[in-house]
Design a protein around this motif. Structure first.
Motif, PDB file in Angstrom:
ATOM      1  N   GLN A  36      69.967   4.980  70.951  1.00  0.00           N
ATOM      2  CA  GLN A  36      70.022   5.158  69.610  1.00  0.00           C
ATOM      3  C   GLN A  36      71.549   5.704  69.371  1.00  0.00           C
ATOM      4  O   GLN A  36      72.510   5.204  68.694  1.00  0.00           O
ATOM      5  N   GLU A  71      67.145  15.794  61.065  1.00  0.00           N
ATOM      6  CA  GLU A  71      65.846  15.635  60.762  1.00  0.00           C
ATOM      7  C   GLU A  71      64.953  16.716  60.830  1.00  0.00           C
ATOM      8  O   GLU A  71      64.141  16.506  59.830  1.00  0.00           O
ATOM      9  N   TYR A 124      75.055   4.137  68.118  1.00  0.00           N
ATOM     10  CA  TYR A 124      75.830   4.480  66.819  1.00  0.00           C
ATOM     11  C   TYR A 124      77.407   4.711  67.356  1.00  0.00           C
ATOM     12  O   TYR A 124      78.290   4.530  66.638  1.00  0.00           O
ATOM     13  N   GLU A 172      65.101  16.885  56.688  1.00  0.00           N
ATOM     14  CA  GLU A 172      64.190  15.562  56.399  1.00  0.00           C
ATOM     15  C   GLU A 172      62.757  16.282  56.585  1.00  0.00           C
ATOM     16  O   GLU A 172      61.893  15.881  55.958  1.00  0.00           O
ATOM     17  N   TYR A 209      75.256  13.202  63.784  1.00  0.00           N
ATOM     18  CA  TYR A 209      74.892  12.004  62.757  1.00  0.00           C
ATOM     19  C   TYR A 209      73.836  12.195  62.076  1.00  0.00           C
ATOM     20  O   TYR A 209      72.983  13.274  62.453  1.00  0.00           O
ATOM     21  N   PHE A 210      73.363  11.425  61.068  1.00  0.00           N
ATOM     22  CA  PHE A 210      72.153  11.530  60.273  1.00  0.00           C
ATOM     23  C   PHE A 210      71.060  11.590  61.123  1.00  0.00           C
ATOM     24  O   PHE A 210      70.189  12.408  60.780  1.00  0.00           O
ATOM     25  N   SER A 211      70.786  10.690  61.731  1.00  0.00           N
ATOM     26  CA  SER A 211      69.677  10.533  62.811  1.00  0.00           C
ATOM     27  C   SER A 211      69.756  11.451  63.762  1.00  0.00           C
ATOM     28  O   SER A 211      69.153  11.263  64.803  1.00  0.00           O
TER      29      SER A 211
END
Lengths: 435, 439
Positions: free
Chosen positions: B349, B287, B353, B291, B280-282
């Motif tokens: 987290q 990251e 999710y 990111e 997932y994105f996180s």
């Protein structure tokens, strides 16, 4: 022919209010599934980018995710996903949206996150450079490394329009993106990201009184800032045909797209709506006029699509916009001939009118698609926010299936009669990878 | 500005699963109907087992299924469906033919009648088939110019070798040689109700909807030959496979590892380990390479389930000049998830999710229909959502660590990279052995 089916509608409730600081709010409760959608839209998009800053509205959208007053970089993503939710944002010609969909217990968290960045994102040099790199990769994935990248949404506007606002590349040139500064970003935020220039909307499983209190709590102290004056982007329509071609070095087959100007979607909605139905009469499914003729009978096209608005957001766009038709062609296909056949079929529609049942079935299928879109909480929160922003009428979302079903054959024919070759702009893809 | 603190989450209410009505008809078709009435529509998914069907005819059949019956031309069919707000389309994967569509709820009966006509009486008229054949050839031609498609072709071959899953797209020439007679033959042999599942979700009375399906589809009969696909082979490790795409301005990076099925006792822990790595994105992978370093617009890892086996796959499109560094960071993150337990907060987290997105996924008619249909293809029902949710809720750091070590170890991964080989080969070969694809 089967008897005409009744077009149903949705009755999602709509509550509207405005906070003391000018933020407009739309609430649409529905307890049928334990999820909520939250959308914040700002009245700024690609058309408002300054010259020399192509792609800036979209780059800025990325920066809105890079931290804010109470949030470090990465925190926004982690908090939404850690609440079991998903998120994204997107940049359109006339607006930029940010949204989350979460289990309903995450509503207040989403409101907190949106309010925090509405007060001010953390605009740092490091984050800016990082996101310029990310956006360049986005452009490579979606445009440069892919056949038909940017066709037709980036390729047709410069043929159709003359002004920078309407004609420039909304993804932006690498040169403009690389030269963007933190000062540019701060100026863009100050000018356009005012709470008076935004709408917050929430749809799904919540109690209106509780949600209203939460919204007051989190957004109530966002400093009041008025919206900037909205420019008029109108252009004189085409009076002679404009036609261009470009080489797509990795596309294997030809393609063509054509656009015609349409009435103002906001101030002249009654005149605009028939064009939305016309686009479907022409292209929706194998029984539609152009698919039957070009794909099934002539085999001069392999695929065909028709819609309003360059980004497929037909009820969320301002003037000027267009009815677009796009077709992918077989090997050696002749784009000129395809355009000529489209003209012929439009003439035939104007001369002979619609066939029995043709309009009813198109309207039934449009209703299904509209209703399916609203089954998802974000399919209500997002369009309602934009409809409030641009029209002050979020409830229009409930009314669209009925309004579409009331468009008459006469109005379709009248709309078709304006799609003349001399007011058409077209762009043709020359396949560079043709064997 | 006042100091603001993050509001707490309100705990989720108990998972509420909609009632599934189900009946196995005498012709062998299983019908599952679920009421979700928020919009006056109905979603339809018909899954017909199609394992080991010959690839080119099966692919063209999926494209040409609605070209006509003895009563209705392709255009009549399209118009009749449209009249009730309906649309149906077919697609193919190595396990099944899937017919999907939706309609206004009042149009369910008519939609099923039209579907029944196609299932029992598709005629594959020569003219229409010829049109669909050329369209399919063109669309394969276009797919062959897309990096995501090309790298998937290479990856499937690398993972599955000689197994039937290795090739999932026919060549243009194979399609060109399929005649209508071949489609009629394949249809007669394989488009059969035995073992098929029909899922209906929407503003319907489930029992009534099943009654209608029974009445309308009762005349669809016959059983198909055994389409059981042998278990997928072990994934052999070996050098990185480099596929040349001259002039490519990005590299398509793909990794694969053996996966496990949804019902494996380790699946919940594996799901969470995958999320933490790249699901997932996180995730650590996003990251890191997006990111922090700006190498990519996005990277993502998933477990892909087929009936005969599951695989784990990671995917990223990265800038050509940082292809090597992107692989380095990817292997670093895989090594980390396989060698160290995740942090407590990271685990919570990812867990939330996983649980939350299950609820989002079942909150719409189309989401529910897709889920019920996919599950049915693996012999599961919606109740499995509850079991999976409970397993996710109970997963511990130790179990996630163990799953990472067992299933995400980089030493067992295979890697395929598609890009401008002359620009990226030296970047990659300093990290691992590289072999250029000769296909």
């Amino acid at each position: 022919m089967a008897p005409r089916i009744k077009i149903p509608a949705t009755k999602y409730p709509v509550e509207r209010f405005t906070l003391g600081n000018g933020l407009r709010v739309v609430l649409s409760p529905d307890r049928s599934a334990p999820v909520v959608g939250v959308a914040v839209v700002y009245d700024v998009g690609i058309r408002s980018e300054p010259e020399g800053r192509t792609g800036f509205a979209h780059l800025f959208e990325h920066l809105m995710f890079q931290g804010s007053a109470n949030l470090e970089k990465l925190a926004h993503f982690r908090h939404v996903q850690g609440a079991g939710g998903t998120f994204n944002g997107s940049t359109h010609l006339d607006y930029t949206d940010y949204y989350e969909e979460l289990p309903s217990g995450g509503l207040e968290r989403a409101l907190f996150l949106e309010a925090d960045r509405m007060r001010g994102p953390r605009l740092t040099e490091e984050n800016l450079r990082n996101q310029v790199d990310v956006v360049k990769e986005e452009i490579r994935v979606n445009v440069l490394n892919r056949p038909y990248g940017g066709f037709p949404w980036l390729k047709l506007p410069p043929v159709m329009f003359d002004t920078f606002a309407n004609a420039h590349d909304g993804y932006g040139s690498f040169e403009d993106l690389e030269s963007a500064t933190v000062e540019d970003a701060q100026g863009f935020f100050d000018r356009y990201y005012a709470c008076g220039n935004a709408v917050l909307s929430v749809a799904g499983d919540f109690d209106v009184a509780e949600a209203t209190a939460m919204i007051e709590r989190h957004f109530g102290d966002v400093p009041a800032r008025p919206a900037p004056e909205l420019p008029d982007f109108a252009e004189a329509g085409l009076t002679e045909e404009k036609r261009e071609t470009y080489l797509d070095r990795i596309a294997p087959l030809p393609a063509v797209a054509a656009g015609w100007g349409v009435p103002d979607p906001i101030s002249d909605f009654d005149a605009y709506l028939p064009y939305a139905v016309l686009a479907e009469v022409l292209t929706d499914g194998d029984a539609s006029r152009l698919v039957e003729r070009l794909v099934q009978r002539d085999r001069s096209a392999t695929n065909l699509g028709g819609y309003l608005g360059f980004m497929g957001d037909e009820y969320q766009v301002r003037n000027p916009t267009a009815l677009l038709l796009q077709a992918h062609l077989p090997p050696g296909g002749d784009a000129g001939k395809v355009l000529q056949t489209i003209d012929e079929e439009l003439d035939r529609l104007v001369t002979d009118g619609l066939k029995a049942g043709e309009l009813d079935r198109t309207q039934a299928r449009m209703a299904t698609r509209l209703l399916q879109g609203t089954d998802d909480v974000l399919g209500r929160a997002q369009p309602m926010a934009v409809l409030e922003l641009q029209r002050g009428r979020p409830e229009l979302l409930n009314e669209l299936p009925k309004l579409v079903s009331e468009v008459t054959a006469e109005k379709i024919v009248a709309a078709a009669s304006t799609l003349r070759p001399e007011c058409r702009a077209s762009i043709e893809v020359i396949p560079g990878a043709a064997q | 500005m006042s100091v603001k603190t993050l509001p707490d989450l309100v705990p989720d209410a108990d998972l509420h699963l909609p009632h599934e009505a189900e009946r196995r008809l005498s012709n062998g078709l299983t019908v599952i109907a679920i009421r979700r009435s928020a919009v006056p529509l109905v979603e339809l998914r018909l899954r017909i087992p199609f394992g080991r069907a010959p690839l080119a005819p099966a692919t063209l059949l999926s494209q040409a299924l609605f070209t006509g019956t003895s009563a209705l031309s392709s255009i009549d069919l399209a118009a009749e469906l449209q009249a009730v707000g309906g649309s149906l389309a077919a697609g193919l994967d190595p396990d099944r033919l899937l017919i999907s569509g939706n309609a206004l709820a009042d149009g369910l009966d008519r939609t099923l009648e039209l579907l029944a006509g196609v299932l029992t009486d598709a005629t594959y008229p020569a003219e229409e088939v010829a049109t669909e054949r050329e369209r399919l050839v063109d669309s394969i031609q276009v797919a062959l110019s897309q990096p995501a498609h090309l790298v998937r072709v290479a990856l499937l071959k690398r993972i599955y070798d000689t197994h039937p899953y290795a090739v999932q797209t026919p060549t243009p020439d194979e399609i060109r040689s399929v005649e209508p007679a071949g489609l009629r033959e394949l249809h007669a042999e394989r488009v059969r109700p035995a073992g098929a599942t029909l899922v209906l979700v929407g503003d319907i009375d489930p029992d009534q909807a099943i009654d209608v399906a029974e009445k309308v589809l009762g005349g669809w009969t016959g059983s198909a030959p055994d389409g059981v696909i042998p278990a997928t082979p072990e994934i052999r490790t070996g050098p990185l496979l480099l596929v040349d795409r001259p002039g490519s301005v990005q590299s398509s990076l793909r990794l694969a590892l053996p996966g496990i099925t949804r019902t494996d006792p380790d699946y919940a822990a594996f799901t969470v380990a995958n999320l933490i790595f790249g699901g997932y994105f996180s995730s650590r992978w996003v990251e890191n390479i997006r990111e922090d370093k700006g190498y990519t617009y996005g990277s993502h890892s998933v477990v892909e389930h087929f009936v005969a086996g599951s695989t784990w796959q990671g995917a990223a499109e990265v800038a050509t000049e940082v292809t090597g560094p992107s692989l380095l960071e990817t292997l670093y993150e895989l090594g980390r998830i396989a060698s160290l337990p995740p942090g407590e907060e990271e685990l919570e987290q990812a867990r939330r999710y996983a649980l939350g997105t299950l609820r989002l996924g079942m909150s719409t008619q189309s989401g529910l229909a897709g889920l019920a249909s996919v599950y049915a293809g693996f012999g599961l029902r919606l109740e499995h959502l509850r079991e999976h949710s409970e397993a996710i809720a109970a997963v511990t750091r130790e179990e996630v660590f163990a799953a990472g070590a067992r299933y995400l170890a980089p030493s067992r991964a295979v890697t395929v990279v598609l890009g401008d080989a002359d620009k990226i080969e030296s970047q990659l070969s300093v990290l691992t052995a590289v072999e250029r694809s000769t296909e």
